[in-house]
Scaffold this motif. Sequence first.
Motif, short mmCIF file in Angstrom:
data_model
loop_
_atom_site.label_atom_id
_atom_site.label_comp_id
_atom_site.label_asym_id
_atom_site.label_seq_id
_atom_site.Cartn_x
_atom_site.Cartn_y
_atom_site.Cartn_z
N ILE A 226 23.43 19.53 -2.74
CA ILE A 226 23.11 20.82 -3.35
C ILE A 226 23.45 20.82 -4.83
O ILE A 226 22.71 21.36 -5.66
CB ILE A 226 23.88 21.96 -2.64
N ALA A 227 24.56 20.19 -5.19
CA ALA A 227 24.98 20.15 -6.60
C ALA A 227 23.94 19.44 -7.45
O ALA A 227 23.62 19.87 -8.57
CB ALA A 227 26.34 19.46 -6.73
N GLU A 228 23.39 18.34 -6.94
CA GLU A 228 22.37 17.60 -7.68
C GLU A 228 21.09 18.42 -7.81
O GLU A 228 20.43 18.41 -8.86
CB GLU A 228 22.07 16.28 -6.97
N ILE A 229 20.75 19.15 -6.75
CA ILE A 229 19.55 20.01 -6.79
C ILE A 229 19.73 21.12 -7.82
O ILE A 229 18.80 21.44 -8.57
CB ILE A 229 19.27 20.59 -5.40
N SER A 230 20.91 21.68 -7.89
CA SER A 230 21.18 22.72 -8.89
C SER A 230 21.02 22.16 -10.30
O SER A 230 20.48 22.82 -11.19
CB SER A 230 22.60 23.27 -8.70
N SER A 231 21.48 20.94 -10.49
CA SER A 231 21.33 20.30 -11.80
C SER A 231 19.86 20.07 -12.15
O SER A 231 19.43 20.27 -13.29
CB SER A 231 22.08 18.95 -11.82
N ILE A 232 19.09 19.66 -11.15
CA ILE A 232 17.65 19.43 -11.36
C ILE A 232 16.96 20.74 -11.74
O ILE A 232 16.14 20.79 -12.65
CB ILE A 232 17.02 18.83 -10.08
N LEU A 233 17.30 21.82 -11.04
CA LEU A 233 16.69 23.12 -11.31
C LEU A 233 17.06 23.64 -12.69
O LEU A 233 16.26 24.28 -13.37
CB LEU A 233 17.10 24.12 -10.23
N SER B 129 14.26 29.46 -3.17
CA SER B 129 14.85 30.71 -3.67
C SER B 129 14.78 30.78 -5.20
O SER B 129 14.49 31.82 -5.77
CB SER B 129 16.31 30.83 -3.21
N LYS B 130 15.06 29.64 -5.83
CA LYS B 130 15.07 29.59 -7.29
C LYS B 130 13.67 29.76 -7.87
O LYS B 130 13.46 30.44 -8.88
CB LYS B 130 15.67 28.26 -7.75
N LEU B 131 12.66 29.15 -7.22
CA LEU B 131 11.30 29.15 -7.77
C LEU B 131 10.45 30.31 -7.27
O LEU B 131 9.30 30.46 -7.69
CB LEU B 131 10.60 27.82 -7.41
N LYS B 132 11.02 31.12 -6.42
CA LYS B 132 10.28 32.25 -5.85
C LYS B 132 9.82 33.23 -6.93
O LYS B 132 8.70 33.74 -6.89
CB LYS B 132 11.14 32.97 -4.81
N SER B 133 10.67 33.49 -7.91
CA SER B 133 10.33 34.47 -8.96
C SER B 133 9.13 34.02 -9.79
O SER B 133 8.38 34.85 -10.31
CB SER B 133 11.54 34.72 -9.86
N ASP B 134 8.93 32.69 -9.93
CA ASP B 134 7.78 32.18 -10.67
C ASP B 134 6.59 31.92 -9.75
O ASP B 134 5.55 31.44 -10.20
CB ASP B 134 8.14 30.87 -11.38
N HIS B 135 6.75 32.22 -8.48
CA HIS B 135 5.67 32.10 -7.50
C HIS B 135 5.16 30.66 -7.40
O HIS B 135 3.97 30.40 -7.22
CB HIS B 135 4.52 33.04 -7.86
N ILE B 136 6.08 29.69 -7.52
CA ILE B 136 5.71 28.28 -7.41
C ILE B 136 5.77 27.86 -5.94
O ILE B 136 6.81 27.99 -5.29
CB ILE B 136 6.66 27.39 -8.24
N PRO B 137 4.66 27.34 -5.37
CA PRO B 137 4.67 26.92 -3.97
C PRO B 137 5.67 25.78 -3.73
O PRO B 137 5.73 24.82 -4.50
CB PRO B 137 3.24 26.45 -3.73
N VAL B 138 6.45 25.91 -2.67
CA VAL B 138 7.39 24.87 -2.26
C VAL B 138 6.98 24.43 -0.85
O VAL B 138 6.97 25.24 0.08
CB VAL B 138 8.84 25.38 -2.27
N VAL B 139 6.64 23.15 -0.70
CA VAL B 139 6.09 22.64 0.55
C VAL B 139 7.18 21.90 1.33
O VAL B 139 7.79 20.96 0.80
CB VAL B 139 4.91 21.69 0.27
N SER B 140 7.42 22.34 2.56
CA SER B 140 8.40 21.66 3.42
C SER B 140 7.68 20.59 4.23
O SER B 140 6.93 20.91 5.15
CB SER B 140 9.06 22.68 4.35
N PRO B 141 7.89 19.31 3.94
CA PRO B 141 7.03 18.27 4.51
C PRO B 141 7.37 17.83 5.93
O PRO B 141 6.47 17.50 6.70
CB PRO B 141 7.21 17.11 3.53
N LEU B 142 8.66 17.81 6.28
CA LEU B 142 9.05 17.20 7.55
C LEU B 142 9.94 18.06 8.42
O LEU B 142 10.19 17.71 9.58
CB LEU B 142 9.76 15.86 7.28
N THR B 143 10.48 19.14 7.90
CA THR B 143 11.43 19.95 8.66
C THR B 143 11.06 21.42 8.60
O THR B 143 10.22 21.83 7.81
CB THR B 143 12.86 19.76 8.11
N MET B 144 11.74 22.21 9.45
CA MET B 144 11.53 23.66 9.46
C MET B 144 12.39 24.32 8.38
O MET B 144 13.59 24.10 8.34
CB MET B 144 11.93 24.23 10.82
#
Length: 635
Positions: A345-352, A377-392
Amino acid sequence: MKKKLIIIVILLCSFSVTAQDYKTHKVKEGETIEKIAKQYLVTPFDILALNPDVKKDLKPNTVLIIPRSRVKNEEIPEETTELIGYKTHKVRRKETLFSISQKYGIEVEDIKKYNTALYSKNIRKGDKLQIPRFKKIVNKVKLNNTIKKYKVQPKEGKWRVAYKFGITVPDLEELNPNMNEVLQPGDELNVPNISNNEEKAVDEEFNYYTVLKSEGFMALNRKLGVTQEELEALNPGLKEGGLKLGMVLKVPGNIETTNTLRDVANTNLSANLKNLRAKRIALMLPFSLNKVDVDSVQEAKKMIRANGLLSVSLDFHSGVLMALDSAKQLGISTNLKVLDTRNQIAEISSILDANDFSEYDAVIGPLMPANLERVASKLKSDHIPVVSPLTMPKNLHSNVFQTIPTDELLEQAIINYIKKDSFPRHMVIISDSKHKAISDKLKGEFPSAKQIHSRKDKKGKEAYFIYQQDLENVFQTGTNIVFLETDNEGFASNVISMINGLNMDDQKIVLMTTNKNKAFEGKEISNYHLSNLEFHYPSVNKTISVGSRDNFVKKYMNTYNVSPNKYAVRGFDLTLDLLLRLASGDDLYEASTSDIETEYVENKFRYSKKMFGGYYNEAVYIVKYEDLTIVEAKQ
């Protein structure tokens, strides 16, 4: 004389309303008949029948007569908004009124209202818009009568309960926010407080259809082959109230009405490419390259073998690259940015924090639900599609695309598959106690089926076996379908070996399950038995045959010198579908309506939108064992 007659009529009406226990409602600014009907849990027809003068014009301060019988007694949050100021927004490239409205959480009409020039022209890059800012005011309104509790009966799903109490499926879901997706007998629900003689019975001689978003009478005529006049004759009140999302309609019994999972002709998106600007895609995968010793080939190979997530990521990534090349040949260029999430999660926060995703067309990944939740959650405000490829996904946010069909959809797919078969068959359901719920659901769908449960030991604990005598006189001449519901390998082996011995020329046994888990793949399970029993099950994907000459397979083998595994194929199918959808519409949302179904090497995609959430794939395969291979089962 005329005035006296008017007074008499008013007195008569007043007496009638009081005698039938009605109440009144004073119309507020902005209210509609539908909104008022929903508040009081009545239909628009109920209100219009008592207030015919408001059919054409509903004005503020009009006093409506409302039946009391369906009013909720709980505090209802009533939300209003108050304008408190404006914010200036400079239009960026690719932005639409819809994406801007989603960014600021307002309606498109709100933007037009305060930027009146937009009623006659489209927005352009660089335009400065005045975005209204609202303050939400929530008042809690408590009404008089109560809702009542209702216990779900066998065979009842959401639509049956909604129809029974004269409300829509969304109304039922709003009354029961924690309701299970699939109802089970005995579930307790909140329903309108109507008298027993007002409840509508489901007539088994007819079929029933749940109205989808934006469906009108013409669309229903094309889909169901039934006219508006026929629908209105079967559904009193429809003529006055009109069609509504989630409304349950009675239709003739010879009409196929399954709309949870329906057949849709495959769409060739490559024949309708109109948006060929370069696509910007971000791919987030847990490579954890910081842990890989790139200076040592042997150590790197060892790391790949030991790290399952790394192995999956590399295979998926290889499929993505192949998809980009295939899309390029169709004129679709892609700017791909690959990001290593390290599964942290920490690395993802840095990427965002380090990247601006506002100009991206979509983000694929991360793989794990918690990490994907952070990105969505972070990209929701910009309406950017986030695709979940392998999991729910943990939450199906409005910008999330869930590409794996749910267990409920898989279950319904094989139920629908059997119901489509008009040939006579005898049904048997075998399960352990852990899977009693699905056993009971199958019994509800097929009332004539025989249920058999696993035996228990002397202490009353599950023993996971049945005796041969449990199957005596169970099977009949002709076709017998056996549903086996378990995740215990020993129980699966016990049942499969016994029914295989009873599979004869004049007494054919076909094995099925709603959930093909590891119990059916264990060392104790004979693939010869599964093939002999034509084992059927629902699946997210089909399997390409060994030695397939599919163009993707040939190209992959030429590139990597190995056959593609399911993760590589998934990476190819999902990414190519994503790029083709983006090239066939203005954005992914526009190109993901439920009438578009696409199919590639092993996977197919048909998205439906959750009413207050994102998009989920409802395209499911039924596959079967045939001559020791797994093939798609077609009817």
